[in-house]
Design an enzyme around this catalytic site. Structure first.
Site, PDB file in Angstrom:
ATOM      1  N   HIS A  53      36.402  55.139  37.720  1.00 51.99           N
ATOM      2  CA  HIS A  53      35.957  54.303  36.613  1.00 51.99           C
ATOM      3  C   HIS A  53      36.448  52.871  36.870  1.00 51.99           C
ATOM      4  O   HIS A  53      37.336  52.644  37.705  1.00 51.99           O
ATOM      5  CB  HIS A  53      36.525  54.831  35.296  1.00 51.99           C
ATOM      6  N   GLU A  55      38.343  50.809  35.242  1.00 51.90           N
ATOM      7  CA  GLU A  55      39.764  50.511  35.017  1.00 51.90           C
ATOM      8  C   GLU A  55      40.607  50.911  36.228  1.00 51.90           C
ATOM      9  O   GLU A  55      41.545  50.206  36.606  1.00 51.90           O
ATOM     10  CB  GLU A  55      40.275  51.269  33.780  1.00 51.90           C
ATOM     11  N   ALA A 156       0.866  47.361  34.444  1.00 57.13           N
ATOM     12  CA  ALA A 156       0.440  46.087  35.033  1.00 57.13           C
ATOM     13  C   ALA A 156      -0.994  45.840  34.617  1.00 57.13           C
ATOM     14  O   ALA A 156      -1.836  46.742  34.696  1.00 57.13           O
ATOM     15  CB  ALA A 156       0.547  46.161  36.553  1.00 57.13           C
ATOM     16  N   THR A 163      -6.323  47.556  33.814  1.00 55.75           N
ATOM     17  CA  THR A 163      -5.294  48.059  34.730  1.00 55.75           C
ATOM     18  C   THR A 163      -5.848  48.630  36.028  1.00 55.75           C
ATOM     19  O   THR A 163      -5.098  48.902  36.955  1.00 55.75           O
ATOM     20  CB  THR A 163      -4.478  49.171  34.056  1.00 55.75           C
ATOM     21  N   TRP A 172      -3.815  45.210  44.624  1.00 59.44           N
ATOM     22  CA  TRP A 172      -2.714  45.032  43.707  1.00 59.44           C
ATOM     23  C   TRP A 172      -3.113  44.075  42.599  1.00 59.44           C
ATOM     24  O   TRP A 172      -3.835  43.124  42.854  1.00 59.44           O
ATOM     25  CB  TRP A 172      -1.492  44.442  44.441  1.00 59.44           C
ATOM     26  N   LEU A 206       6.703  56.207  44.732  1.00 57.68           N
ATOM     27  CA  LEU A 206       7.652  56.147  43.607  1.00 57.68           C
ATOM     28  C   LEU A 206       9.114  56.161  44.053  1.00 57.68           C
ATOM     29  O   LEU A 206       9.974  56.708  43.374  1.00 57.68           O
ATOM     30  CB  LEU A 206       7.383  57.276  42.596  1.00 57.68           C
ATOM     31  N   GLY A 310      -0.632  56.351  27.168  1.00 55.49           N
ATOM     32  CA  GLY A 310      -1.220  56.363  25.823  1.00 55.49           C
ATOM     33  C   GLY A 310      -0.746  57.575  25.026  1.00 55.49           C
ATOM     34  O   GLY A 310      -0.383  57.463  23.854  1.00 55.49           O
TER      35      GLY A 310
HETATM   36  C1  AOF Z   1      35.686  54.496  31.376  1.00 58.43           C
HETATM   37  N1  AOF Z   1      35.435  53.623  32.391  1.00 58.43           N
HETATM   38  O1  AOF Z   1      34.104  52.821  34.002  1.00 58.43           O
HETATM   39  C2  AOF Z   1      33.231  54.485  32.612  1.00 58.43           C
HETATM   40  C3  AOF Z   1      33.490  55.352  31.512  1.00 58.43           C
HETATM   41  O2  AOF Z   1      32.680  62.393  34.284  1.00 58.43           O
HETATM   42  P1  AOF Z   1      33.543  61.189  34.252  1.00 58.43           P
HETATM   43  O3  AOF Z   1      34.994  61.473  34.353  1.00 58.43           O
HETATM   44  O4  AOF Z   1      33.114  60.123  35.236  1.00 58.43           O
HETATM   45  O5  AOF Z   1      33.399  60.556  32.781  1.00 58.43           O
HETATM   46  C4  AOF Z   1      32.168  60.103  32.321  1.00 58.43           C
HETATM   47  C5  AOF Z   1      32.330  59.496  30.934  1.00 58.43           C
HETATM   48  O6  AOF Z   1      33.290  58.438  30.952  1.00 58.43           O
HETATM   49  C6  AOF Z   1      31.050  58.838  30.448  1.00 58.43           C
HETATM   50  O7  AOF Z   1      30.216  59.746  29.795  1.00 58.43           O
HETATM   51  C7  AOF Z   1      31.567  57.766  29.498  1.00 58.43           C
HETATM   52  O8  AOF Z   1      31.891  58.328  28.249  1.00 58.43           O
HETATM   53  C8  AOF Z   1      32.845  57.331  30.182  1.00 58.43           C
HETATM   54  N2  AOF Z   1      32.534  56.203  31.081  1.00 58.43           N
HETATM   55  N3  AOF Z   1      34.697  55.293  30.913  1.00 58.43           N
HETATM   56  O9  AOF Z   1      36.819  54.564  30.890  1.00 58.43           O
HETATM   57  C9  AOF Z   1      34.262  53.597  33.037  1.00 58.43           C
HETATM   58  N4  AOF Z   1      32.042  54.491  33.258  1.00 58.43           N
HETATM   59 ZN    ZN Z   2      37.604  56.262  32.350  1.00 60.53          ZN
END
Ligand code: AOF
Ligand code: ZN
Length: 370
Positions: A53, A55, A156, A163, A172, A206, A310
């Site tokens: 994450h 942090e 588009a 379209t 295109w 895609l 639609g």
């Molecule tokens: C944070 N910092 O950068 C993000 C968070 O499965 P995990 O452990 O990766 O947890 C996913 C959950 O963590 C996600 O659903 C959301 O609630 C949170 N995301 N939290 O502290 C982060 N990306």
């Molecule tokens: Zn986290």
């Protein structure tokens, strides 16, 4: 109390978060900046699914985070998921103040991360640049709050709202910049939904193509590391085994009528299928979206012809329309933007245009059903 300096640092965290917008899913992309005595000592953003994450990235970059202020675009998590609780990591590192843009809409976190920090004596502020933070992760918020991600149709058209020619010819309408913009829309999506008519008519791939994204090389490489799921609504299983959507360059799911048996050729090719019941004149589109929710799809892009788009609009399943308008006229025999059989003014569908901007020689209109 937050200061102007806090706002600047949170803006920086938001810019960092954007670096994860093509790769963090199904996680929300988050940014984190650690500051001590007015100096940035570490920063990070959410790594591809299963990775750190934001942090943790920032704490690792800082080495020592004792006495710092952390600016985070989303409430630090309080749960043990694929990675450990970020709130605990911030506490253990001796972070003394945490400024958060928005609470985590994930019910397993929802306020618990902030509680944990407060209980440990950390100073906490929540809500700085909240609107900006929310606007960055609409699909994740929608999936957490409503049980369905954000469904966006890309269309588009010419200035006269056409379209494709009556023959089906459509390549295109828009220019290269708009097509690169669509590549980026694909890259931020978890799934791309289309109809078999589009597959038969255009033999579309895609996929996300690194060279076509028109992004700085590092960002393009990160974006092209994953491919969204290609979902083809193909009730009669008419997709030819040689179609580009079955070339294995990205995962593909064929949604078909439960009554229709796959051919031996399709079975031999190991194509993933989702049998669906019928609902009204087509397949059960809600069941298709439920399947995508179960697969943790935050953003779902519909790239289809006028019939499917639609039908989805009429069922209230489209949250957003992204319409590229090319500076051309395609004439009155060409096909309309959406197949929407309305007769009276009272039936017209109101739209709220949220944004309109030039993309190369074309115009991009972002609208939500009003
Ligand atoms: C944070 N910092 O950068 C993000 C968070 O499965 P995990 O452990 O990766 O947890 C996913 C959950 O963590 C996600 O659903 C959301 O609630 C949170 N995301 N939290 O502290 C982060 N990306
Ligand atoms: Zn986290």
């Amino acid at each position: 109390m937050t200061t102007e300096f806090d706002t600047r640092m949170m803006s920086r965290a938001l810019r960092l978060a954007r670096k994860g917008r093509y790769s963090a899913m199904p996680n929300p992309h988050v940014g984190c900046v650690l500051v001590r005595d007015g100096e940035i000592v570490g920063e990070g953003f959410t790594q591809p699914a299963g990775g750190n994450h934001a942090e943790i990235q920032a704490l690792e970059a800082a080495g020592n985070a004792q006495g710092t202020t952390a600016y985070v675009t989303l409430e630090p998590c309080s749960h043990q998921g694929k990675t450990g609780p970020c709130a605990d990591a911030l506490i253990a590192a001796g972070v003394s103040r945490v400024v958060v843009a928005m609470q985590d809409p994930n019910p397993i976190v929802g306020g618990n991360g902030l509680e944990k920090l407060l209980a440990a004596g950390v100073e906490v502020e929540c809500g700085l640049l909240q609107a900006e933070a929310e606007a960055m992760i609409p699909g994740f918020i929608a999936r957490m709050r409503t049980g369905r991600g954000r469904v966006r149709a890309k269309l588009a058209m010419s200035v006269d709202g056409r379209t494709a020619m009556a023959s089906g010819e459509s390549q295109w309408i828009t220019g290269p910049e708009a097509r690169a913009d669509v590549q980026r829309l694909r890259a931020m999506s978890c799934a791309i939904v289309t109809g078999v008519g589009t597959v038969l008519g255009d033999d579309c791939s895609l996929t996300v193509r690194e060279q076509a994204l028109n992004l700085p090389p590092a960002e393009a490489a990160l974006a092209a590391r994953r491919q969204p799921l290609r979902v083809v609504l193909d009730s009669q299983l008419r997709t030819p085994p040689g179609a580009k959507v079955l070339d294995g360059s990205a995962p593909t799911l064929l949604c078909h009528d439960t009554q229709v048996e796959p051919t031996a050729e399709l079975i031999a090719a190991g194509v993933d299928r989702l049998p669906l019941d019928r609902a009204g004149s087509g397949l059960d589109l809600l069941a298709m979206l439920d399947f995508l929710t179960a697969r943790q799809s935050n953003e779902i892009l519909v790239e289809s012809g006028p019939h499917l788009a639609g039908a989805m609009l009429q069922l209230g399943l489209l949250d957003e329309l992204i319409i590229y308008m090319a500076p051309t006229l395609m004439g009155s025999s060409a096909m309309p933007l959406l197949q929407l059989p309305l007769d009276r003014m009272a039936q017209k569908v109101p739209l709220l245009i949220e944004d309109i901007r030039a993309v190369g020689r074309d115009w991009r209109i972002t609208a939500v059903p009003g």
